[in-house]
Every structure is written in structure tokens, then in C-alpha cells.
Design a protein around this motif. Structure first.
Motif, PDB file in Angstrom:
ATOM      1  N   ILE A  92      18.658  -1.662  22.610  1.00 58.91           N
ATOM      2  CA  ILE A  92      19.747  -1.653  23.589  1.00 58.91           C
ATOM      3  C   ILE A  92      19.269  -1.366  25.006  1.00 58.91           C
ATOM      4  CG2 ILE A  92      21.485  -1.005  21.863  1.00 58.91           C
ATOM      5  CD1 ILE A  92      21.376   1.865  22.990  1.00 58.91           C
ATOM      6  N   SER A  93      17.972  -1.096  25.163  1.00 64.98           N
ATOM      7  CA  SER A  93      17.440  -0.784  26.491  1.00 64.98           C
ATOM      8  C   SER A  93      15.951  -1.115  26.540  1.00 64.98           C
ATOM      9  CB  SER A  93      17.648   0.695  26.820  1.00 64.98           C
ATOM     10  OG  SER A  93      16.957   1.071  28.004  1.00 64.98           O
ATOM     11  N   GLY A  94      15.455  -1.429  27.722  1.00 62.06           N
ATOM     12  CA  GLY A  94      14.034  -1.668  27.912  1.00 62.06           C
ATOM     13  C   GLY A  94      13.246  -0.416  28.223  1.00 62.06           C
ATOM     14  N   THR A  95      13.888   0.742  28.155  1.00 59.42           N
ATOM     15  CA  THR A  95      13.236   1.996  28.528  1.00 59.42           C
ATOM     16  C   THR A  95      12.000   2.280  27.686  1.00 59.42           C
ATOM     17  OG1 THR A  95      15.379   2.888  29.213  1.00 59.42           O
ATOM     18  CG2 THR A  95      13.603   4.469  28.877  1.00 59.42           C
ATOM     19  N   PHE A  96      12.104   2.103  26.383  1.00 60.06           N
ATOM     20  CA  PHE A  96      10.961   2.359  25.506  1.00 60.06           C
ATOM     21  C   PHE A  96       9.792   1.450  25.857  1.00 60.06           C
ATOM     22  CE2 PHE A  96       8.659   0.988  21.646  1.00 60.06           C
ATOM     23  CZ  PHE A  96       8.017   2.178  21.332  1.00 60.06           C
ATOM     24  N   GLN A  97      10.059   0.181  26.097  1.00 52.78           N
ATOM     25  CA  GLN A  97       8.985  -0.750  26.424  1.00 52.78           C
ATOM     26  C   GLN A  97       8.313  -0.382  27.747  1.00 52.78           C
ATOM     27  OE1 GLN A  97       7.943  -2.983  24.078  1.00 52.78           O
ATOM     28  NE2 GLN A  97       6.194  -3.021  25.455  1.00 52.78           N
ATOM     29  N   THR A  98       9.097   0.130  28.691  1.00 52.53           N
ATOM     30  CA  THR A  98       8.516   0.601  29.945  1.00 52.53           C
ATOM     31  C   THR A  98       7.588   1.788  29.687  1.00 52.53           C
ATOM     32  OG1 THR A  98      10.470  -0.127  31.180  1.00 52.53           O
ATOM     33  CG2 THR A  98       9.042   1.471  32.263  1.00 52.53           C
ATOM     34  N   ALA A  99       8.000   2.666  28.772  1.00 52.87           N
ATOM     35  CA  ALA A  99       7.143   3.800  28.400  1.00 52.87           C
ATOM     36  C   ALA A  99       5.837   3.305  27.788  1.00 52.87           C
ATOM     37  CB  ALA A  99       7.877   4.709  27.419  1.00 52.87           C
ATOM     38  N   VAL A 100       5.917   2.286  26.954  1.00 48.95           N
ATOM     39  CA  VAL A 100       4.715   1.717  26.335  1.00 48.95           C
ATOM     40  C   VAL A 100       3.778   1.161  27.409  1.00 48.95           C
ATOM     41  CG1 VAL A 100       3.858  -0.121  24.831  1.00 48.95           C
ATOM     42  CG2 VAL A 100       5.860   1.215  24.143  1.00 48.95           C
ATOM     43  N   SER A 101       4.348   0.465  28.372  1.00 46.44           N
ATOM     44  CA  SER A 101       3.546  -0.110  29.458  1.00 46.44           C
ATOM     45  C   SER A 101       2.886   0.976  30.287  1.00 46.44           C
ATOM     46  CB  SER A 101       4.423  -0.989  30.355  1.00 46.44           C
ATOM     47  OG  SER A 101       4.960  -2.080  29.634  1.00 46.44           O
ATOM     48  N   ALA A 102       3.637   2.014  30.595  1.00 42.64           N
ATOM     49  CA  ALA A 102       3.091   3.110  31.398  1.00 42.64           C
ATOM     50  C   ALA A 102       1.985   3.844  30.647  1.00 42.64           C
ATOM     51  CB  ALA A 102       4.204   4.079  31.777  1.00 42.64           C
ATOM     52  N   ALA A 103       2.155   3.995  29.339  1.00 41.86           N
ATOM     53  CA  ALA A 103       1.183   4.747  28.540  1.00 41.86           C
ATOM     54  C   ALA A 103      -0.206   4.126  28.594  1.00 41.86           C
ATOM     55  CB  ALA A 103       1.663   4.833  27.094  1.00 41.86           C
ATOM     56  N   ARG A 104      -0.266   2.809  28.764  1.00 43.82           N
ATOM     57  CA  ARG A 104      -1.554   2.114  28.772  1.00 43.82           C
ATOM     58  C   ARG A 104      -2.417   2.497  29.980  1.00 43.82           C
ATOM     59  NH1 ARG A 104       1.726  -2.851  27.702  1.00 43.82           N
ATOM     60  NH2 ARG A 104       1.870  -3.102  25.434  1.00 43.82           N
ATOM     61  N   SER A 105      -1.786   2.993  31.022  1.00 44.14           N
ATOM     62  CA  SER A 105      -2.541   3.289  32.245  1.00 44.14           C
ATOM     63  C   SER A 105      -2.985   4.742  32.338  1.00 44.14           C
ATOM     64  CB  SER A 105      -1.698   2.935  33.476  1.00 44.14           C
ATOM     65  OG  SER A 105      -0.594   3.817  33.590  1.00 44.14           O
ATOM     66  N   ILE A 106      -2.676   5.540  31.335  1.00 46.99           N
ATOM     67  CA  ILE A 106      -3.006   6.971  31.378  1.00 46.99           C
ATOM     68  C   ILE A 106      -4.351   7.209  30.701  1.00 46.99           C
ATOM     69  CG2 ILE A 106      -2.209   9.294  30.812  1.00 46.99           C
ATOM     70  CD1 ILE A 106      -0.451   7.667  32.824  1.00 46.99           C
ATOM     71  N   GLU A 107      -5.265   7.839  31.408  1.00 44.68           N
ATOM     72  CA  GLU A 107      -6.638   7.979  30.922  1.00 44.68           C
ATOM     73  C   GLU A 107      -6.956   9.343  30.319  1.00 44.68           C
ATOM     74  OE1 GLU A 107      -9.169   7.048  34.183  1.00 44.68           O
ATOM     75  OE2 GLU A 107      -8.643   4.907  34.208  1.00 44.68           O
ATOM     76  N   HIS A 108      -6.351  10.399  30.809  1.00 43.53           N
ATOM     77  CA  HIS A 108      -6.803  11.738  30.439  1.00 43.53           C
ATOM     78  C   HIS A 108      -5.949  12.405  29.365  1.00 43.53           C
ATOM     79  CE1 HIS A 108      -9.686  11.438  33.617  1.00 43.53           C
ATOM     80  NE2 HIS A 108      -8.735  11.209  34.507  1.00 43.53           N
ATOM     81  N   ALA A 109      -5.009  11.668  28.803  1.00 44.51           N
ATOM     82  CA  ALA A 109      -4.208  12.182  27.682  1.00 44.51           C
ATOM     83  C   ALA A 109      -3.732  10.996  26.865  1.00 44.51           C
ATOM     84  CB  ALA A 109      -3.024  12.998  28.187  1.00 44.51           C
ATOM     85  N   LYS A 110      -3.510  11.216  25.595  1.00 44.37           N
ATOM     86  CA  LYS A 110      -2.973  10.178  24.727  1.00 44.37           C
ATOM     87  C   LYS A 110      -1.450  10.249  24.768  1.00 44.37           C
ATOM     88  CE  LYS A 110      -2.825   7.084  21.393  1.00 44.37           C
ATOM     89  NZ  LYS A 110      -3.144   5.657  21.649  1.00 44.37           N
ATOM     90  N   VAL A 111      -0.818   9.142  25.149  1.00 46.88           N
ATOM     91  CA  VAL A 111       0.646   9.094  25.225  1.00 46.88           C
ATOM     92  C   VAL A 111       1.174   8.370  23.988  1.00 46.88           C
ATOM     93  CG1 VAL A 111       2.649   8.373  26.567  1.00 46.88           C
ATOM     94  CG2 VAL A 111       0.539   9.046  27.744  1.00 46.88           C
ATOM     95  N   TYR A 112       2.153   8.979  23.335  1.00 46.56           N
ATOM     96  CA  TYR A 112       2.758   8.419  22.130  1.00 46.56           C
ATOM     97  C   TYR A 112       4.225   8.096  22.405  1.00 46.56           C
ATOM     98  CZ  TYR A 112      -1.301  10.509  19.749  1.00 46.56           C
ATOM     99  OH  TYR A 112      -2.569  10.870  19.365  1.00 46.56           O
ATOM    100  N   PRO A 113       4.543   6.882  22.852  1.00 44.86           N
ATOM    101  CA  PRO A 113       5.952   6.511  23.021  1.00 44.86           C
ATOM    102  C   PRO A 113       6.627   6.443  21.649  1.00 44.86           C
ATOM    103  CG  PRO A 113       4.519   5.055  24.278  1.00 44.86           C
ATOM    104  CD  PRO A 113       3.642   5.822  23.334  1.00 44.86           C
ATOM    105  N   PHE A 114       7.827   7.006  21.558  1.00 49.56           N
ATOM    106  CA  PHE A 114       8.557   7.061  20.290  1.00 49.56           C
ATOM    107  C   PHE A 114       9.914   6.393  20.464  1.00 49.56           C
ATOM    108  CE2 PHE A 114      11.473   9.042  17.260  1.00 49.56           C
ATOM    109  CZ  PHE A 114      10.755   8.982  16.071  1.00 49.56           C
ATOM    110  N   ASP A 115      10.143   5.343  19.725  1.00 45.56           N
ATOM    111  CA  ASP A 115      11.426   4.635  19.744  1.00 45.56           C
ATOM    112  C   ASP A 115      12.367   5.345  18.772  1.00 45.56           C
ATOM    113  OD1 ASP A 115      13.565   2.894  19.694  1.00 45.56           O
ATOM    114  OD2 ASP A 115      12.367   1.101  19.291  1.00 45.56           O
ATOM    115  N   SER A 116      13.364   6.031  19.297  1.00 43.34           N
ATOM    116  CA  SER A 116      14.290   6.747  18.416  1.00 43.34           C
ATOM    117  C   SER A 116      15.140   5.797  17.589  1.00 43.34           C
ATOM    118  CB  SER A 116      15.205   7.657  19.241  1.00 43.34           C
ATOM    119  OG  SER A 116      16.157   6.882  19.960  1.00 43.34           O
TER     120      SER A 116
END
Length: 281
Positions: A92-116
Motif C-alpha cells: 500500500i506504500s512505497g516506503t519500504f522500498q525506499t528504505a531498501v534503496s537507502a540501506a544499500r548506501s550505508i557502509e558502517h552498519a547493516k540495515v535490515y528493512p522489515f516489511d510489516s
């Protein structure tokens, strides 16, 4: 021991006490009234429903910008090894996909986007479970194992007062088969495969609510501890009535009251009622 941070979007509608206790970062979605855009965290739900009632058109909603995600993740990455980022359903929203895209650019921590795969209080269920486990020193794998268990028993049903909001907003899958008789029925809706779908057609609100409470009864009758919530769209007295009814009937059900905030309320409309629950540990 690794340090784990939590990020969520505002549609979890977490209470301030939870946000502060677990130091949760909240990325707000926005409501657009014509040319006026307001972050929903700056718009109390009562004020929002008053404003929506007087606004000639249905408001629209918008997700946080990619840059807002990246900035938040980068800031947290300075002091954390992992970031759990919880978001409303990708159906119902592109918010999760935006989180996934942002996570790819983070180098110093592992980001785990979670689709509720849902929103509102059910989304908050996942967050609170994870936050408590982080406080208890659990690692990411243990947290995701528990989140999978929560998802298996999570149920959520809601009854809207006016289907036109969901129909016009394009958020109701299969809406066409309901709209023709919308004035005569109170459909029970749920999330299925990440989207809002009609679950059952019922003739009156009273019957629809009783049907939902019957579903809760089936879960509660197993004897396990149940964490439940009544969700309302500016209908607090009715939510309190339902909460009391549940509390008086079950010893093994803990039930809170939560609300459909501005972004979700835009699509459901005022006076909607939801009941959600899962098996707690």
C-alpha cells in the motif's frame, strides 16, 4: 555485543513513552491538503479528522524522502552495528522500498528493512517485540526468529464506516465488487498478501464487530496469552467499550487502545474500528 537501533515510519503510531524508552527514530509520512503538506507527526489525529471533514477533496499522502532515510541511517551507523527499520506494508506504500534503496548506501552498519505487511498497531507489535529483545541483549537472528513467530499468529480485521475513502484512494483490492452495495453492508476488511482486501460481507456494524470478536474468541480459547488492541479512527468511546468487553471476558488477553492516525485515516475514513492481536510469549 553489537548495538542495534530501531527505525520506523510514523504509521506505527507509537506512543511517546515507547519511542523514548527504546530511542526509536521515527520517519514521518505526510498528508497533503491541496498545496499544504503536513507531516503526520505534527498533526494530531483529532485535529486531522476535523480538517479532513471540512476539506472539499480527499487528502493525499506521501512517504518520507530517500534522503531522509539515508541521513537517519548514517547518523545511527556512527554508534550502532545494525539497524532494524520497520515499515508499513509494501503493498500500500512505497516506503519500504525506499528504505531498501537507502540501506544499500550505508557502509558502517547493516540495515535490515522489515516489511510489516500491514500498518498501525500490528506494525507496532513487531517493533515492541524487537525493542524489548534488544533491551534483553538478543541478537538480530534471534529477533527475526521471534518476528516470524509473531507474524504467524498475527490477525487484524477492521470495519470502515465509508468505503469511498479506500476506493478513491486505490487502497482496497477488489473494491469494485463491494462499492455497488456499500450503503447496505459493513464489510470486514483485512490484509492479505500485503494489501487490504474484503474478508466478509456483513449487513450491519453490530454484526460485523461480533464476527470479528468471534475470531478473537477462537484465538483466545486456545488458552495462550494474547496481546490485543482496539484501533479507532476518532471513535474513542466505541473503542473503550470494545476494550472493556474483551477485558471482562478473557483472563488471557491483554488489550490496549490505539488509533488510525492521519495517513492511514485518510484511506480508511473517520469512525473506522479495527481489532488486532497475536500470541505473546
Amino acid at each position: 555485543m553489537s548495538k542495534i537501533a530501531i527505525v520506523t515510519d510514523s504509521t506505527a503510531y507509537l506512543d511517546q513513552e515507547t519511542i523514548e524508552r527504546y530511542q526509536i527514530k521515527v520517519l514521518p509520512l505526510s498528508v497533503n491538503f491541496g498545496e499544504e503538506t503536513i507531516e503526520e507527526t505534527n498533526l494530531g489525529y483529532e485535529k486531522f479528522y476535523d480538517k479532513m471533514r471540512s476539506f472539499p477533496n480527499l487528502p493525499t499522502t506521501s512517504q518520507p524522502a530517500l534522503g531522509h532515510f539515508i541521513e537517519t541511517y548514517e547518523q545511527l551507523a556512527k554508534d550502532h552495528d545494525a539497524i532494524l527499520s520497520f515499515h508499513l506494508s509494501s503493498g500500500i506504500s512505497g516506503t519500504f522500498q525506499t528504505a531498501v534503496s537507502a540501506a544499500r548506501s550505508i557502509e558502517h552498519a547493516k540495515v535490515y528493512p522489515f516489511d510489516s505487511e500491514i500498518s498501525c498497531e500490528p506494525q507496532a507489535f513487531f517493533i515492541r517485540e524487537a525493542a524489548q529483545m534488544i533491551e534483553d541483549g538478543k541478537d538480530v537472528d534471534e529477533i527475526f526468529k521471534r518476528l516470524s513467530e509473531v507474524r504467524e499468529t498475527l490477525q487484524a480485521y477492521f470495519i470502515v464506516d465509508d468505503l469511498n475513502h479506500l476506493h478513491r484512494g486505490g487502497r482496497l483490492s477488489g473494491a469494485q465488487r463491494l462499492i455497488g452495495s456499500a450503503l447496505k453492508i459493513k464489510p470486514i476488511l483485512t490484509f492479505e498478501n500485503k494489501v487490504i482486501v474484503p474478508y466478509e460481507k456483513v449487513r450491519t456494524y453490530k454484526r460485523a464487530l461480533q464476527r470479528v470478536l468471534n475470531f478473537l474468541d477462537q484465538s483466545a480459547s486456545k488458552g495462550k496469552q494474547i496481546n490485543a488492541s482496539v484501533i479507532h479512527a476518532n471513535a474513542l468511546p466505541e473503542a473503550e467499550r470494545i476494550q472493556k468487553e474483551i477485558q471482562e471476558k478473557y483472563d488471557n488477553v491483554t488489550v490496549s487502545i490505539s488509533y488510525f492516525g492521519p495517513v492511514i485515516g485518510t484511506h480508511l475514513g473517520e469512525n473506522s474500528i479495527g481489532v488486532t492481536w497475536y500470541e505473546s510469549n
